[in-house]
Design an enzyme around this catalytic site. Structure first.
Site, short mmCIF file in Angstrom:
data_model
loop_
_atom_site.label_atom_id
_atom_site.label_comp_id
_atom_site.label_asym_id
_atom_site.label_seq_id
_atom_site.Cartn_x
_atom_site.Cartn_y
_atom_site.Cartn_z
CG ASP A 131 66.94 65.51 -97.11
OD1 ASP A 131 67.14 65.34 -95.86
OD2 ASP A 131 67.52 66.56 -97.92
CG ASP A 144 65.33 64.52 -91.97
OD1 ASP A 144 65.46 64.72 -90.66
OD2 ASP A 144 65.79 64.80 -92.60
CG ASP A 179 67.31 61.15 -92.81
OD1 ASP A 179 67.27 61.33 -91.47
OD2 ASP A 179 67.31 62.04 -93.47
#
Length: 809
Positions: free
Chosen positions: A695, A508, A699
């Site tokens: 995080d 990410d 996600d």
């Protein structure tokens, strides 16, 4: 157990009239109404299998006194539960210490009995540590009711405290050391007698003298067998009853046969006695096991090393005065004072004071971090040079350190597939050895060999699969400890094993490859003031705001600004030297100044402007910065042949910019959580084995769809809870260390397995050929186990991974 013994606990059932109960067409006797009541409960709940699989009689249930009931009821109080209860998704989770467990059947009974109680979601007991993990819904049942249910079965349950567990562990070590000493003394004494006879240093001994030697050997060997070797017999009986063969079965058979045959020869006459082999075999077995337990303890297997970072007392600040109170009495909202050198007892936010904190227990980072007012701090950190006043946000079992301890307990309780396979192989190997040993004896006996019994003992001893059983768990444990020291915390039993197959890492962006917070990246001067003055004016204005943009300027040198006003969604205004000044978005500032808008090239990230009523002064560029070690981590992963992909929900242009900066060739922006999951599905369909690093809560779907999911240490609690591992210190380069460690772990396990199989395959024919004496077989078997343990412990060495290196030091 005779017909006149209590059916439940085995004690004499001497009641008149007898206490009986008809079960399955038979009258069963009991020593007391308590045992009868427990037996009735077991039958009513359909748990009669307990009596079939138990290897020892159960403990006698005892009625709780009113004071004991009161103490148990006190455990329902929220303040009391702070030290051992934590909230989880299903309700509440408690760590308990169970007493009275005698065998695996007790655990089976407890787990099945508790699971039938309303509101209980999970109840598991670890046989080795006798620690239990209980998850229940407080709105359906109380903790005290569940503990009373455990007591009613005859067992005890109390909150787990690291100090109590440490004391129990020390008592176990002391007992093991005494058994080892008794076996060692017996070995030396028996060898003093056997050595001259072995090497014919004494000849023409009379029959009476030989008989004296044998009786003295029996006297020396008896306490060794009855006391030192008792754990082997106990475990072997348990294994046979549960039909699960382990290495203790051939060990117990060998010791029992050798001692029994020697005792028979001593009493009734015969050729050979094996008292010295019995003593030495027991001694070397216990020595190997003791070294193994000590090594595993030093590696931190119990987790008590981390628990030791939680202090027992805290300094509670009331009306400016600090008072020492038990740490478990600390509550959310309290102010505590932590002096230099002390350990923080709770999570919180610094109210006053500035100091450096050593957070190695939490993040693995050994360098102290500077912390000041407003900064978040965690229990287990060690204060540096100045006192700190801290407002408590989480205490007791809710602290981050307690969460790490619970994760470690869960990882140690889970057995990865490779460990289960090793146990299965070891069990089958033991079964084959138990068949082979009598075949070897029959063969040598038919051949007329005088030492057929010696050879059979050697076969039983030398082929004990201790090394095979230890090959995998010691390596997994050592690797887990090493990674925790580096700040990479595996949260599932399969994590290390699965990481070894990863060939694609998907990142990410925000909060993962970048810091997840804005910082000043540049500025442009438009007016007649220099850059330093413009920055001071901006800092003076933003000092009055807690907006994320304003925090970029907090801590910078500033000038006094008066009459500051916050314009929601626009910016700030104030007075500097009697002149109005404005800071904020370009449209907001343009509406408060008469000057023409300055021309300039568009910049990446966010831009805010500073102006007076008649002049544009400056523009400031803000952006989320790439983490310091992100480039090195990506390059190291690519150097290992691992594909790297950037997958983010942010706007595509910024995603492509970050990817170009880090050398990532495949980047996908503006991806919804559903789109992220589709991308991972596509990768899996192409045969890629994916690790997802993220995080945010957005996600979670994609992390769930990855082979291994890693959450950053700053991630939301739910994200960390669902992840397979947590990067506690946020250092991306530790991903490289983790992948390297997983590969090293695989090599160590392979080495251990090859050694264990190779040793047994070589030693078995030598023993069957009569070339290995029983005492030598004991030394070889113990040495083999020790080699496996020491080889695995190489993984637990503390190592520091340096930037620019793809291999941990």
């Amino acid at each position: 157990m005779t017909a006149l013994d209590c059916f439940h606990c085995g004690e004499p059932a001497e009641g008149d009239p007898p206490i009986t109960l008809e079960l399955e067409g038979e009258q069963r006797r009991f020593c007391c109404q308590g045992c009868k009541a427990v037996c009735q409960t077991i039958h009513q709940e359909g748990l009669t299998g307990f009596y079939d699989i138990r290897t020892k009689a159960a403990v006698t249930p005892r009625e709780l006194t009113p004071s004991e009931l009161l103490r148990i009821r006190e455990l329902d109080h929220p303040l009391v539960q702070q030290s051992f209860v934590a909230p989880v998704k299903a309700g509440q989770e408690a760590q308990l210490l169970i007493g009275g467990i005698t065998c695996a059947a007790c655990i089976w009974l407890l787990e099945n009995h508790l699971k039938q109680k309303p509101g209980v979601h999970s109840f598991t007991v670890n046989h080795t540590t006798q620690r239990a993990r209980l998850i229940w819904s407080p709105d359906q049942t109380s903790l005290s009711d569940l503990l009373i249910a455990i007591h009613e079965l005859g067992y005890t349950a109390r909150p787990y405290q690291a100090d109590a567990a440490e004391q129990a562990l020390k008592a176990e070590h002391r007992s093991m050391l005494i058994r080892l000493a008794v076996a060692g003394i017996g070995s030396f004494q028996s060898m003093m007698l056997a050595f001259p006879l072995y090497f014919e240093l004494i000849s023409d001994l009379s029959t009476e003298f030989v008989s004296f030697f044998r009786w003295f050997g029996l006297l020396v060997a008896t306490p060794v067998v009855l006391y030192s070797a008792r754990p082997f017999f106990r475990n072997a009986r348990r294994d046979l009853q549960s039909r699960h063969l382990t290495m203790d079965v051939p060990v117990a058979i060998a010791i029992g046969l050798a001692y029994g045959a020697s005792a028979w020869v001593t009493v009734f006459g015969g050729e050979e006695v094996y008292f010295e082999s019995v003593c030495m075999f027991t001694f070397f077995l216990l020595l190997g096991r003791y070294i193994e337990v000590q090594a595993r303890y030093r590696a931190g297997l119990t987790g008590n090393a981390l628990a030791g970072f939680q202090p027992a007392v805290a300094a509670l600040v009331t009306d400016g005065e600090a008072e020492i109170v038990p740490a478990h009495q600390i509550r959310t909202g309290d102010i505590i004072r932590v002096r230099p050198g002390e350990t923080l007892p709770a999570d919180g936010e610094i109210v006053s004071g500035a100091s450096t904190l050593n957070e190695a227990a939490l993040t693995g980072e050994y360098l102290p971090e500077t912390r000041g007012p407003g900064d978040t701090v965690h229990a287990g950190s060690i204060n540096g040079e100045n006192p700190l006043d801290i407002s408590v946000t989480r205490a007791g079992a809710q602290t981050r350190l307690s969460g790490i301890l619970r994760v470690l307990d869960r990882v140690q309780a889970e057995k990865p597939p490779v460990a289960r396979m090793a146990d299965l192989i070891a069990g089958k190997f033991v079964g084959r050895v138990l068949i082979l040993a009598p075949v070897v004896w029959i063969g040598w006996w038919l051949a007329g060999a005088d030492n057929a019994f010696d050879i059979t003992l050697s076969v039983l001893v030398v082929t004990c699969p201790c090394a095979l059983s230890l090959a995998t768990p010691t390596a997994i444990t050592s690797a887990t400890v090493r990674l925790r020291k580096l700040g990479f915390l595996p949260t599932r039993g399969h994590t290390l094993e699965s990481m070894n197959t990863i060939n694609t890492v998907v990142f990410d962006k925000t909060g993962t490859l970048t810091r997840g917070e804005l910082s000043l990246t540049g500025h442009q001067i438009s007016g007649n003031l220099d850059a330093a003055t413009c920055l001071k004016i901006a800092a003076g204005l933003e000092k009055q705001s807690e907006h994320p943009i304003a925090k970029v300027f907090h801590g910078m040198p500033s000038v006094p600004i008066t009459h500051v006003t916050n314009h929601l969604g626009g910016g700030l205004s104030g007075q500097f030297n009697g002149q109005p000044v404005f800071i904020g978005h370009k449209a907001f500032v343009a509406g408060h100044t008469s000057a023409c808008e300055p021309e300039g090239e568009p910049t990446a990230g966010m831009e805010i402007w500073l102006a007076t009523a008649d002049q544009w002064l400056a523009s400031f560029q803000l952006d989320d910065q790439v983490r310091d070690d992100a480039l090195d981590a990506v390059q190291a992963l690519q150097g290992m042949g691992i594909q790297t992909i950037l997958l983010s929900g942010d706007r595509s242009g910024h995603v492509q910019q970050i990817a170009k900066q880090l050398g990532i060739t495949q980047a996908i922006g503006e991806a919804s959580p559903e789109r992220k999951l589709e991308v991972l599905d596509e990768l899996r369909s192409q045969g890629q084995r994916v690790m997802m690093v993220g995080d945010g809560l957005n996600d979670l779907p994609s992390m769930a769809g990855a082979g291994i999911s890693v959450a950053m240490g700053t991630a939301a609690d739910l994200t960390q809870l669902k992840a397979d591992a947590v990067l506690l210190n946020g250092q991306l380069f530790q991903l490289v260390a983790a992948l390297n460690t997983s590969q090293q772990t695989r090599r160590i396990i392979r080495q251990n397995m090859i050694w264990a199989f190779g040793y047994n395959l070589c030693a078995l024919p030598l023993a069957a050929a009569g070339l290995v004496a029983p005492w030598l077989a004991a030394i070889g078997m113990s040495a083999s186990s020790l080699i496996v343990v020491l080889n695995a412990l190489r993984l637990s060495r503390s190592s520091t991974t340096t930037i620019g290196s793809s291999e941990p030091a």
